[in-house]
Motif scaffolding. Sequence first.
Motif, PDB file in Angstrom:
ATOM      1  N   VAL A 160     -42.141 -33.652 -16.695  1.00 22.80           N
ATOM      2  CA  VAL A 160     -40.702 -33.777 -16.467  1.00 22.80           C
ATOM      3  C   VAL A 160     -40.331 -32.994 -15.214  1.00 22.80           C
ATOM      4  O   VAL A 160     -40.718 -31.837 -15.055  1.00 22.80           O
ATOM      5  N   ALA A 161     -39.582 -33.638 -14.323  1.00 22.21           N
ATOM      6  CA  ALA A 161     -39.146 -33.006 -13.072  1.00 22.21           C
ATOM      7  C   ALA A 161     -37.847 -32.239 -13.300  1.00 22.21           C
ATOM      8  O   ALA A 161     -37.000 -32.657 -14.089  1.00 22.21           O
ATOM      9  N   PHE A 162     -37.695 -31.144 -12.579  1.00 25.82           N
ATOM     10  CA  PHE A 162     -36.497 -30.317 -12.688  1.00 25.82           C
ATOM     11  C   PHE A 162     -35.735 -30.328 -11.375  1.00 25.82           C
ATOM     12  O   PHE A 162     -36.327 -30.277 -10.299  1.00 25.82           O
ATOM     13  N   ALA A 163     -34.397 -30.378 -11.498  1.00 23.28           N
ATOM     14  CA  ALA A 163     -33.523 -30.333 -10.335  1.00 23.28           C
ATOM     15  C   ALA A 163     -33.351 -28.902  -9.851  1.00 23.28           C
ATOM     16  O   ALA A 163     -33.173 -28.657  -8.664  1.00 23.28           O
ATOM     17  N   ASP A 164     -33.379 -27.945 -10.792  1.00 24.69           N
ATOM     18  CA  ASP A 164     -33.303 -26.520 -10.482  1.00 24.69           C
ATOM     19  C   ASP A 164     -33.910 -25.759 -11.660  1.00 24.69           C
ATOM     20  O   ASP A 164     -34.541 -26.362 -12.521  1.00 24.69           O
ATOM     21  N   GLU A 165     -33.720 -24.476 -11.708  1.00 24.83           N
ATOM     22  CA  GLU A 165     -34.360 -23.650 -12.738  1.00 24.83           C
ATOM     23  C   GLU A 165     -33.942 -24.005 -14.166  1.00 24.83           C
ATOM     24  O   GLU A 165     -34.698 -23.809 -15.094  1.00 24.83           O
TER      25      GLU A 165
END
Length: 140
Positions: A89-94
């Motif tokens: 899963v990719a994250f946009a920020d922390e």
Amino acid sequence: MAEFSDQVFDQVRRIPRGKVATYGQIARLVGRPRSARYVGFALHANPAPGSDAASIPCHRVVFKDGGLCRGFAFGGPEVQRAMLEEEGVAFADEEHVDMGACQWDPAEAAGGAPLAGASGEAVPTAPPPGFDWSRELGEL
């Protein structure tokens, strides 16, 4: 609430590795569109958390903005993030999943056909065009 919880668990089991769903999305899929909070209550009591085939992968459920659950019952947001990252899963920020890249589309899994509810009617998986979240949430 046992029947509701069982319906929630069934939907959460359908979320594939590498994808996430929102609490509201799960609520809509079980036919209770205003019950996102109760989806959270059900998942907090998840009898089989984890990511193997026999589990109920509650770590794949996030807030509508992609935010992780601060009260993730099985180790906190750091554990939830680690479990999601392990699945790709990719994250946009922390603190937020990249929802554009990772939100589960159950209709896509059904070959593009609309999902049907228990009584055969089409189940919405997203709000209609022009839906006013501020008004819906009483944030006027």
